[in-house]
Design an enzyme around this catalytic site. Structure first.
Site, PDB file in Angstrom:
ATOM      1  N   GLU A   1      -4.775   7.581  -3.041  1.00  0.00           N
ATOM      2  CA  GLU A   1      -5.399   6.242  -2.689  1.00  0.00           C
ATOM      3  C   GLU A   1      -5.663   5.330  -3.650  1.00  0.00           C
ATOM      4  O   GLU A   1      -5.281   4.082  -3.542  1.00  0.00           O
ATOM      5  CB  GLU A   1      -6.478   6.551  -1.751  1.00  0.00           C
ATOM      6  CG  GLU A   1      -6.970   5.489  -0.757  1.00  0.00           C
ATOM      7  CD  GLU A   1      -5.948   5.082   0.345  1.00  0.00           C
ATOM      8  OE1 GLU A   1      -4.799   6.120   0.547  1.00  0.00           O
ATOM      9  OE2 GLU A   1      -5.881   4.224   1.126  1.00  0.00           O
TER      10      GLU A   1
ATOM     11  N   HIS B   1       1.837   4.453  -2.744  1.00  0.00           N
ATOM     12  CA  HIS B   1       1.779   6.058  -2.600  1.00  0.00           C
ATOM     13  C   HIS B   1       3.090   6.575  -2.880  1.00  0.00           C
ATOM     14  O   HIS B   1       3.338   7.543  -3.669  1.00  0.00           O
ATOM     15  CB  HIS B   1       1.582   6.350  -1.030  1.00  0.00           C
ATOM     16  CG  HIS B   1       0.143   6.270  -0.648  1.00  0.00           C
ATOM     17  ND1 HIS B   1      -0.889   6.859  -1.084  1.00  0.00           N
ATOM     18  CD2 HIS B   1      -0.578   5.484   0.183  1.00  0.00           C
ATOM     19  CE1 HIS B   1      -2.119   6.854  -0.463  1.00  0.00           C
ATOM     20  NE2 HIS B   1      -1.655   5.822   0.521  1.00  0.00           N
TER      21      HIS B   1
ATOM     22  N   HIS C   1       0.847  -1.175   0.151  1.00  0.00           N
ATOM     23  CA  HIS C   1       0.043   0.007   0.054  1.00  0.00           C
ATOM     24  C   HIS C   1       0.925   1.144   0.037  1.00  0.00           C
ATOM     25  O   HIS C   1       0.648   2.161  -0.819  1.00  0.00           O
ATOM     26  CB  HIS C   1      -0.987   0.030   1.360  1.00  0.00           C
ATOM     27  CG  HIS C   1      -1.719   1.230   1.265  1.00  0.00           C
ATOM     28  ND1 HIS C   1      -3.199   0.960   1.013  1.00  0.00           N
ATOM     29  CD2 HIS C   1      -1.385   2.481   1.789  1.00  0.00           C
ATOM     30  CE1 HIS C   1      -3.805   2.138   0.938  1.00  0.00           C
ATOM     31  NE2 HIS C   1      -2.841   3.080   1.638  1.00  0.00           N
ATOM     32  N   GLU C   2       1.739   1.455   0.780  1.00  0.00           N
ATOM     33  CA  GLU C   2       2.814   2.621   0.928  1.00  0.00           C
ATOM     34  C   GLU C   2       3.771   2.833  -0.219  1.00  0.00           C
ATOM     35  O   GLU C   2       3.808   3.570  -0.623  1.00  0.00           O
ATOM     36  CB  GLU C   2       3.450   2.511   2.259  1.00  0.00           C
ATOM     37  CG  GLU C   2       2.713   2.630   3.552  1.00  0.00           C
ATOM     38  CD  GLU C   2       1.716   3.543   3.574  1.00  0.00           C
ATOM     39  OE1 GLU C   2       1.630   4.706   2.983  1.00  0.00           O
ATOM     40  OE2 GLU C   2       0.512   3.372   4.346  1.00  0.00           O
TER      41      GLU C   2
HETATM   42 ZN    ZN Z   1      -3.317   5.147   1.714  1.00  0.00          ZN
END
Ligand code: ZN
Length: 505
Positions: free
Chosen positions: A299, A272, A268-269
């Site tokens: 997101e 980003h 997830h990170e």
């Molecule tokens: Zn996030």
């Protein structure tokens, strides 16, 4: 696209300097969460407060206002997506928002953020909504003042949402969320009634923490994170921050018995971070062209890598042998199918941050409905716990045993972050739409994943999304890339596919 003009250049110089100050603030924040000795906290708070004051002064100065006005005059006849028009429009947007709020209101909010947070920590610990209620009421009052200053067209919530998701509206979100809600509720019910169960216990076995870290780094690097221009560290609350060109930092946390937490957290990170690393910060620091579109689009990048890529069969075709090497005893006897089912398990639960990718959206829908009702006055602070519990029963079929596991679970309201929640589900919706298009543009995308090649997808994201910075709004971007408006259908199709594969429904 256009010829730079003197006023435009002057504006860019000013914005760049404010951008440098902001990136220093971001670095102080990273350090606070990752490196700072406990005793250094009060001094750090003072450093950050001083810097925030400097940034606020620069962002609301008469000088900046004049530069924006001059740049706007120059950009008047240009195409709305030309560099000069985009930068002037975006600077105006930020400037107006900052200058519309009176200093006393900003100061009151900063104070309430600290005190409200303290009250929330206590209230959650004691599961006492009564002790948090005055702070929620206080925040609602402050937010109503903010709404009055900023203004809105249709719904007061628009004024709050716009801060995180520029140009989005409550009506726009409601429309797409409603088409998502009923289908999701029925899908979750079907899964609950299925005789097929996912072997969730696999994820809760013992996973050596050092091996988790090495495995996470391997995956982050494989999907494209540049470790020569970034870092991965440990913090209590995982996050990613881009400090500037060549310096993107992300964090995670490791639990021996929760493989999902760190691994999918890292993916997830990394999502980003790949966006941050793909923005043209060297050239455009501090201005719209070097910044992300919105929280929802940010997101969409994290969710795409975490879920659409990271929970796919193709991804694990490549990574499963590596996982078996990293955790030989833990995964002994686990088949590819069992692993796939475990990584895609769906189970209604009370806590948003622990939710699977399907029920997660229902947690967000509930918060969005609560927030819009609170800001329009349809719902009073007295009725929050009851309304919350009723919605959990209705959408997820479960009832929180107490408020700590109910309406007190999230930090957002204690910090005045109203209007923020919908961006999480907007991210899921945009991710599914973009991914759908990427698989059309690159037909062998998933075969590439299976052989460990993630470059085609990253290249596609760089070209279609990252390189543009904030040239297009989120809605414009999705239209431009997919030819369709923001829609719940691609996400629903994707989730239906998963439900059918894992649960046979
Ligand atoms: Zn996030």
């Amino acid at each position: 696209m256009n010829t730079p003009t003197p006023a435009y250049d002057k504006l860019r110089t000013e914005l760049r300097e404010i951008g440098i100050l902001s990136s220093i603030g971001s670095l102080l924040g990273w350090d606070q969460q990752v490196m700072l000795p406990e005793a250094g906290n009060p001094y750090r708070a003072g450093q950050m407060e001083f810097l925030a004051k400097l940034i606020h002064e620069r962002s609301t100065s008469g000088k900046l206002g004049d530069l924006i006005a001059a740049a706007e005059a120059e950009a008047g006849g240009l195409d709305r997506h030309s560099d000069a028009a985009v930068v002037a429009r975006d600077a105006r947007r930020g400037y107006d928002r900052e200058t519309k709020l009176p200093g006393e209101l900003v100061a009151e909010m900063a104070k309430t953020e600290v005190l409200g947070h303290q009250a929330w920590v206590e209230a959650r610990k004691n599961s006492s909504y009564a002790s948090f209620k005055p702070w929620l009421a206080k925040w609602l009052d402050l937010k109503k003042q903010e709404i009055a200053c900023v203004g809105y067209k249709d719904h007061p919530y628009d004024a709050l949402l716009d801060r995180y998701e520029p140009y989005e509206t409550a009506a726009g979100v409601t429309k797409v969320f409603e088409s998502l809600r009923d289908e999701l509720v029925s899908l979750v019910q079907k899964i609950a009634g299925s005789s097929k169960k996912a072997p969730i216990e696999i994820m809760e076995r013992s996973y050596d923490v050092k091996a988790q870290e090495a495995f996470g780094r391997l995956a982050a690097e494989a999907i494209g994170f540049d470790f020569t221009a970034g870092r991965l560290d440990v913090s209590v609350h995982p996050f990613c921050s881009g400090q500037g060109q060549g310096d993107t930092r992300m964090t995670t946390r490791y639990h021996e018995n929760h493989f999902n937490d760190a691994f999918f957290g890292v993916l997830h990170e990394t999502g980003h971070a790949l966006y941050e690393q793909g923005l043209q910060k060297e050239k455009y620091l501090g201005e719209a062209l070097g910044d992300s579109v919105s929280l929802g689009i940010h997101e969409s990048q994290s969710r795409m890598w975490e879920n659409l890529v990271g929970r796919s069969r193709a991804f694990w075709k490549f990574f499963m042998p590596k996982a078996r090497n990293s955790f030989p005893q833990t995964l002994n006897g686990v088949t590819d199918d069992q692993w796939y089912a475990a990584t895609n398990a769906v189970q209604p639960s009370l806590i948003r941050v622990e939710a699977d990718e399907m029920t997660y959206n229902l947690h967000i829908l509930i918060r969005f409905e609560m927030e819009t009702a609170l800001t329009s006055g349809q719902l009073g602070v007295d009725d929050v716990p009851a309304a919350w519990n009723e919605k959990y029963k209705k959408y997820l079929g479960i009832t929180p045993p107490n408020d700590a596991k109910g309406c007190l679970q999230d930090v957002h309201w204690s910090a005045g972050l109203m209007g923020y929640f919908p961006t999480y589900t907007l991210g899921n919706l945009y991710a599914a739409q973009f991914y759908d298009q990427a698989t059309k543009d690159i037909p062998d995308l998933e075969q590439q994943f299976a052989s460990g090649n993630f470059k085609p997808l990253l290249g596609w994201l760089r070209e279609n999304i990252h390189q543009h910075g904030r040239r297009y709004s989120a809605r414009e971007l999705v239209k431009r890339i997919t030819g369709t408006e923001l829609s719940a259908q691609p996400l629903l199709n994707y989730l239906r596919g998963k439900a059918s594969e894992v649960y046979g429904v």
